[in-house]
Motif scaffolding. Sequence first.
Motif, PDB file in Angstrom:
ATOM      1  N   ILE A 428       0.910  -1.045  -0.118  1.00 52.33           N
ATOM      2  CA  ILE A 428      -0.054   0.129   0.137  1.00 52.33           C
ATOM      3  C   ILE A 428       1.102   1.204  -0.108  1.00 52.33           C
ATOM      4  CG2 ILE A 428      -1.663   1.135   1.379  1.00 52.33           C
ATOM      5  CD1 ILE A 428      -2.759  -1.161   2.433  1.00 52.33           C
ATOM      6  N   GLN A 429       1.935   1.422   0.763  1.00 52.19           N
ATOM      7  CA  GLN A 429       2.818   2.408   0.619  1.00 52.19           C
ATOM      8  C   GLN A 429       3.298   2.726  -0.616  1.00 52.19           C
ATOM      9  OE1 GLN A 429       5.855   1.602   3.679  1.00 52.19           O
ATOM     10  NE2 GLN A 429       4.484   0.911   5.129  1.00 52.19           N
ATOM     11  N   GLN A 430       3.857   1.410  -1.254  1.00 52.90           N
ATOM     12  CA  GLN A 430       4.538   1.632  -2.743  1.00 52.90           C
ATOM     13  C   GLN A 430       3.367   2.378  -3.640  1.00 52.90           C
ATOM     14  OE1 GLN A 430       7.469   1.350  -3.745  1.00 52.90           O
ATOM     15  NE2 GLN A 430       8.428   0.967  -1.741  1.00 52.90           N
ATOM     16  N   GLU A 431       2.074   1.829  -3.482  1.00 52.72           N
ATOM     17  CA  GLU A 431       1.080   2.456  -4.384  1.00 52.72           C
ATOM     18  C   GLU A 431       0.946   3.815  -4.203  1.00 52.72           C
ATOM     19  OE1 GLU A 431      -0.316   1.031  -6.974  1.00 52.72           O
ATOM     20  OE2 GLU A 431       0.545  -1.018  -6.747  1.00 52.72           O
ATOM     21  N   ILE A 432       1.005   4.232  -3.131  1.00 57.06           N
ATOM     22  CA  ILE A 432       0.608   5.653  -2.505  1.00 57.06           C
ATOM     23  C   ILE A 432       2.098   6.363  -3.135  1.00 57.06           C
ATOM     24  CG2 ILE A 432       0.669   7.243  -0.596  1.00 57.06           C
ATOM     25  CD1 ILE A 432      -1.103   5.245   1.123  1.00 57.06           C
ATOM     26  N   ALA A 433       3.264   5.880  -2.856  1.00 52.81           N
ATOM     27  CA  ALA A 433       4.384   6.632  -3.379  1.00 52.81           C
ATOM     28  C   ALA A 433       4.127   6.677  -4.918  1.00 52.81           C
ATOM     29  CB  ALA A 433       5.398   5.790  -3.080  1.00 52.81           C
ATOM     30  N   HIS A 434       3.912   5.766  -5.433  1.00 60.27           N
ATOM     31  CA  HIS A 434       3.809   5.926  -6.997  1.00 60.27           C
ATOM     32  C   HIS A 434       2.644   6.780  -7.292  1.00 60.27           C
ATOM     33  CE1 HIS A 434       3.783   4.591 -11.164  1.00 60.27           C
ATOM     34  NE2 HIS A 434       2.659   4.452 -11.228  1.00 60.27           N
ATOM     35  N   PHE A 435       1.672   6.849  -6.728  1.00 56.08           N
ATOM     36  CA  PHE A 435       0.592   7.679  -7.064  1.00 56.08           C
ATOM     37  C   PHE A 435       0.907   9.225  -6.861  1.00 56.08           C
ATOM     38  CE2 PHE A 435      -2.789  10.588  -5.224  1.00 56.08           C
ATOM     39  CZ  PHE A 435      -3.693  10.634  -6.459  1.00 56.08           C
ATOM     40  N   LEU A 436       1.633   9.501  -5.568  1.00 58.11           N
ATOM     41  CA  LEU A 436       2.162  10.886  -5.208  1.00 58.11           C
ATOM     42  C   LEU A 436       3.079  11.417  -6.307  1.00 58.11           C
ATOM     43  CD1 LEU A 436       2.364  10.332  -1.447  1.00 58.11           C
ATOM     44  CD2 LEU A 436       0.546  11.751  -2.847  1.00 58.11           C
ATOM     45  N   LEU A 437       4.069  10.568  -6.897  1.00 50.63           N
ATOM     46  CA  LEU A 437       5.044  11.157  -7.617  1.00 50.63           C
ATOM     47  C   LEU A 437       4.672  11.605  -8.917  1.00 50.63           C
ATOM     48  CD1 LEU A 437       8.011   8.400  -7.009  1.00 50.63           C
ATOM     49  CD2 LEU A 437       8.061  10.912  -6.379  1.00 50.63           C
ATOM     50  N   GLN A 438       3.294  11.289  -9.229  1.00 45.10           N
ATOM     51  CA  GLN A 438       2.543  11.599 -10.528  1.00 45.10           C
ATOM     52  C   GLN A 438       2.051  13.045 -10.275  1.00 45.10           C
ATOM     53  OE1 GLN A 438       3.580   9.317 -12.740  1.00 45.10           O
ATOM     54  NE2 GLN A 438       4.014   8.163 -11.082  1.00 45.10           N
ATOM     55  N   TYR A 439       1.803  13.451  -8.931  1.00 44.84           N
ATOM     56  CA  TYR A 439       1.024  14.686  -8.395  1.00 44.84           C
ATOM     57  C   TYR A 439       2.069  15.755  -8.569  1.00 44.84           C
ATOM     58  CZ  TYR A 439      -2.792  16.603  -6.008  1.00 44.84           C
ATOM     59  OH  TYR A 439      -3.729  17.208  -5.515  1.00 44.84           O
ATOM     60  N   GLU A 440       1.248  16.845  -9.246  1.00 51.67           N
ATOM     61  CA  GLU A 440       2.120  18.311  -9.378  1.00 51.67           C
ATOM     62  C   GLU A 440       2.643  18.870  -8.097  1.00 51.67           C
ATOM     63  OE1 GLU A 440       1.356  22.386 -11.830  1.00 51.67           O
ATOM     64  OE2 GLU A 440      -0.326  21.151 -11.369  1.00 51.67           O
ATOM     65  N   ARG A 441       3.728  19.442  -8.102  1.00 52.12           N
ATOM     66  CA  ARG A 441       4.406  20.127  -6.992  1.00 52.12           C
ATOM     67  C   ARG A 441       4.994  19.189  -6.072  1.00 52.12           C
ATOM     68  NH1 ARG A 441       4.915  25.457  -8.720  1.00 52.12           N
ATOM     69  NH2 ARG A 441       2.726  26.291  -8.943  1.00 52.12           N
ATOM     70  N   ILE A 442       4.817  17.793  -6.142  1.00 53.49           N
ATOM     71  CA  ILE A 442       5.698  16.774  -5.158  1.00 53.49           C
ATOM     72  C   ILE A 442       6.633  16.410  -5.749  1.00 53.49           C
ATOM     73  CG2 ILE A 442       5.695  14.300  -4.184  1.00 53.49           C
ATOM     74  CD1 ILE A 442       2.562  14.749  -3.703  1.00 53.49           C
TER      75      ILE A 442
END
Length: 554
Positions: A428-442
């Motif tokens: 779950i942590q890895q999936e969250i990390a992958h999602f966040l890295l697509q997010y603008e400003r992160i």
Amino acid sequence: MRHFIPLLFFTLFITNLYAQHTNPRPFDLEKDLNANPKLVVGVVVDQMRYDYITRFWNHYGEDGFKKLVSKGFNLRNNHFNYIPTYTGPGHASVFSGAAPGTHGIIGNNWYDKFDEEYVYCVEDKSVEPVGTMDDAGKMSPHRLITTTVADENRLHTQMRGKTIGIALKDRGAVLPAGHTANAAYWFHGRDEGKWITSSFYTQELPQWVQKFNASGKVDSYLKPWTTLADINSYVESGVDINLFEGGFSGKEDTGFPYDLRTLKDGNGGYDIVKVTPYGNSLTTDFAIAALDGEQLGKDDITDFLTVSYSSTDYVGHNFGVNSKEIQDTYLRLDRDLARLLKALDQKVGAGNYTLFLTSDHGGVHVPAYLESVRIPSGYFDWDDLKKELNAFLSGKFANENLVENISNNQIFLNYDEVLKMEVSSEEIQQEIAHFLLQYERINRVFTREQLQSANYTEKIASAVDNGFNQKRSGDVVVILEPSVISYSRTGSTHGSGNNYDTHAPLIFYGKGIKAGSSLERTEIVDIAPTISALLGIPFPNGATGRPLYIVMKD
């Protein structure tokens, strides 16, 4: 003959080296064991960037910052080695010699995942306020899990060396003074305007504090705030009235002057003094009163006085690091430092005390201002992220309750829900990390699994690692792009691992300290071990820093 002279000099050189080796200089207690000052003064200037020394240098007098720099040792490349760079962690790190991952103060506030509530770094419901009936007095260092250098001095001297902590902010007074302090005092504004403490230290304010509170000193600072010098000479800061400053309620613009007595009722009562340089002057007044009231530095057993200047932070948050207000605040602080040094010379004796000056973090230029001059920067909305993250997790795992909390750039998983899943928390942590890295400003993302299994040396990654406490921190740590903040569009803030937040002044001055400067990289956790080595006492029990021998005489 011409061969004889070089041979003679060589023989004399070898003889001298041999004599030094076989006949070393006599043992000197102060040089070889401890400097034994009567008083150690630890000064923290809240939200002070290193460049405030150089930027305002030509406006400073000869007896404040310039005296410390010219007669002390100036470490010009000093940095915080962790994230987040906030006030609570900063003060704890300066005096413990450890980063938040060790001393446990991971923020000013943080989410306690065991009790499922937010906690404040020095709040203590088990103690009673002293000097007020307000809960503002219910504070102690109980959440700090290591000792401070002041604690170690108390232990080393069988509790005969005193420790007094002073700051407008409770956390700026409590955390530096440590667990064994004789007292810590902080300012309670609102409708009272008093210096207070808690029953952790005493059951009643001492007479000298009661006398100070009754003196009318606080009321004397409810006066117009005008610039110390001609405002047109403040060329090191931006224009006076602009779109990047917060200002005060009841005043239409953000330009000088500010009539504090008129503005008081609409701006927190006596708390308005905190948001002006007069708060630093009040702190200096109280610190000087403490020298006499507590008889600090009056015998040969080393005492500690910790002084945190909080108003610099309040002004920075309100007006920004490029404002006329911040420049005027530092020019006035320069005078207050001169007053403090003069009082120390008179009451403790020149050459009888050791002082260091540093900060608890720096501050970022207002991103709205940076945008106006085309420097990459911006603002981040965590509420929007939470909605989108929950929607992603709901689609991925058919569960929209996997995130329990988002705070301090950290994501806490709901482990009751995770246990119901057929996937591991690591996945779950890895999936969250992958999602966040697509997010603008992160910019970057670190998971708990990564931080617990890796040893990072690169700056930002190492800073995240040093600030990560296994029991208290979250499961995913988010790093925003440089100069991107979650804050209002006016005023400055801090918290990142970028240079504007990590590069802080560090000056040692006084007994046992030589004059000089260095560009060698030092870290905030080096301060406490340096003072410990100077005094010949144990390092704080969680300290990870190193003694800075380059600042010491001989």
